[in-house]
Design a protein around this motif. Structure first.
Motif, mmCIF file in Angstrom:
data_model
loop_
_atom_site.group_PDB
_atom_site.id
_atom_site.type_symbol
_atom_site.label_atom_id
_atom_site.label_comp_id
_atom_site.label_asym_id
_atom_site.label_seq_id
_atom_site.Cartn_x
_atom_site.Cartn_y
_atom_site.Cartn_z
ATOM 1 N N GLU A 58 0.815 -1.208 0.000
ATOM 2 C CA GLU A 58 0.000 0.000 0.000
ATOM 3 C C GLU A 58 0.854 1.266 0.000
ATOM 4 N N GLU A 59 1.978 1.242 0.707
ATOM 5 C CA GLU A 59 2.839 2.431 0.782
ATOM 6 C C GLU A 59 3.444 2.760 -0.579
ATOM 7 N N VAL A 60 3.905 1.744 -1.304
ATOM 8 C CA VAL A 60 4.524 1.988 -2.610
ATOM 9 C C VAL A 60 3.505 2.590 -3.568
ATOM 10 N N LEU A 61 2.309 2.019 -3.616
ATOM 11 C CA LEU A 61 1.262 2.547 -4.481
ATOM 12 C C LEU A 61 0.840 3.952 -4.057
ATOM 13 N N ASP A 62 0.802 4.197 -2.769
ATOM 14 C CA ASP A 62 0.316 5.475 -2.262
ATOM 15 C C ASP A 62 1.149 6.637 -2.773
ATOM 16 N N VAL A 63 2.465 6.507 -2.710
ATOM 17 C CA VAL A 63 3.332 7.611 -3.145
ATOM 18 C C VAL A 63 3.181 7.841 -4.644
ATOM 19 N N MET A 64 3.142 6.774 -5.425
ATOM 20 C CA MET A 64 2.936 6.907 -6.871
ATOM 21 C C MET A 64 1.640 7.648 -7.163
ATOM 22 N N GLN A 65 0.568 7.177 -6.549
ATOM 23 C CA GLN A 65 -0.750 7.687 -6.897
ATOM 24 C C GLN A 65 -0.980 9.104 -6.389
ATOM 25 N N ARG A 66 -0.291 9.508 -5.333
ATOM 26 C CA ARG A 66 -0.388 10.901 -4.898
ATOM 27 C C ARG A 66 0.157 11.827 -5.989
ATOM 28 N N ASP A 67 1.208 11.399 -6.672
ATOM 29 C CA ASP A 67 1.735 12.177 -7.796
ATOM 30 C C ASP A 67 0.739 12.192 -8.952
ATOM 31 N N TRP A 68 0.219 11.019 -9.297
ATOM 32 C CA TRP A 68 -0.659 10.910 -10.465
ATOM 33 C C TRP A 68 -1.956 11.692 -10.295
ATOM 34 N N MET A 69 -2.523 11.685 -9.090
ATOM 35 C CA MET A 69 -3.838 12.317 -8.911
ATOM 36 C C MET A 69 -3.747 13.842 -9.004
ATOM 37 N N ARG A 70 -2.538 14.410 -8.802
ATOM 38 C CA ARG A 70 -2.357 15.859 -8.887
ATOM 39 C C ARG A 70 -1.852 16.315 -10.256
#
Length: 302
Positions: A169-181
């Motif tokens: 979950e942590e690895v995906l979280d950092v990626m997706q925080r970038d993508w959603m912005r």
């Protein structure tokens, strides 16, 4: 303080955390079936993820690609990451169901576990629909990863299960925080990422608390064994995020793409930066042993 009293305090703290998570879920949760724009046709002028997260960004091959090829590659890679997420979320759900089987249903932790499983079911459907809308096939992890996952979900328990959940979950979280912005990313994918980030923040909180709780009183051998098991799980997850077939589906030379992606120092640095907080937590929990550290280094997570 006697041992029984210490146990009561720990259980109370755990219940308080679970109640807070339940309250948060009741106040802020999403229904992807209605929140995500599934009807608007895919706009090929957008990326599927932030280009900087592509496995080929920063390579000579990336520079040789047309903008259309770059966008198509990021869409295929985003779909592959989503499919890997589905695979691991199914493992997660089975581990949690097994962990809470026949336990006290009035316990807030029990109720939170069911809430998290319900979230993961919605997320898996959301990822599946998202991958299909990106024009991607059903990417699957390599066969050896599928079989290792089958074993892991059947035998992992305690801190090994919850720390592995946290890693994914942590690895995906950092990626997706970038993508959603990122306004270069297709809008419906940004919405998917936002939903996942908001709801997974609660899952990560629970996984951290459960990992720490299960480690209380754990001996040296148990910590060493479980630290290595979690590291191996992390390696399998990360190395299966992007299926090599994405390169063929983006119209690229697979051999060259795989070769340059494997040597891409930019992508390795992105992975390491995404895991800084995770590694700090694992270290504080006594799960960043020397053998585990070597595995994380091989996976480019440290």
């Amino acid at each position: 303080m006697t041992r029984p009293e210490a146990h009561v305090v720990a259980e109370t703290d755990r219940q308080v955390t679970a109640r807070r998570l339940l309250d948060s879920s009741a106040q802020l949760s999403y229904d992807p079936a209605h929140e995500v724009d599934w009807d608007t046709p895919l706009d090929s002028a957008f990326h599927g993820m932030s280009p900087e997260w592509s496995t080929l960004f920063g390579t000579a091959y990336w520079d040789d690609m047309t903008p259309e090829q770059q966008r198509e590659l990021t869409r295929q890679e985003a779909a592959s990451v989503a499919c890997t997420g589905i695979w691991f979320e199914m493992i997660l759900q089975q581990m949690m169901l097994r962990d809470f089987y026949a336990k006290d249903p009035t316990d807030p932790a029990f109720q939170w576990a069911l809430t998290e499983i319900a979230d993961e079911c919605r997320h898996s459907i959301m990822f599946a629909r998202g991958a299909a809308k990106l024009g991607a096939p059903a990417y699957r992890p390599r066969r050896v990863a599928v079989e290792l996952g089958r074993v892991f979900k059947a035998v992992a328990s305690g801190e090994a299960a919850y720390a592995a959940i946290l890693v994914a979950e942590e690895v995906l979280d950092v990626m997706q925080r970038d993508w959603m912005r990122d306004e270069r990313v297709v809008p419906f994918v940004r919405t998917i990422n936002n939903i996942h980030v908001v709801e997974e923040s609660r899952h990560m909180k629970f996984a951290r608390e459960e990992t720490k709780a299960r480690l209380r009183g754990a001996g040296l051998v148990r910590r060493q064994v479980n630290a290595l098991a979690v590291a191996i799980a992390a390696y399998v997850i990360v190395t299966n995020m992007v299926n090599r077939q994405v390169y063929a589906n983006a119209g690229l030379d697979v051999s060259r793409a795989v070769r340059e992606a494997g040597a891409n120092e930019h992508h390795k640095a992105m992975l390491r930066s995404s895991c800084a907080g995770l590694m700090e937590f694992l270290d504080s929990a006594g799960l960043l042993t020397r053998p585990a550290r070597l595995v994380y280094q091989r996976a480019n997570l440290i």
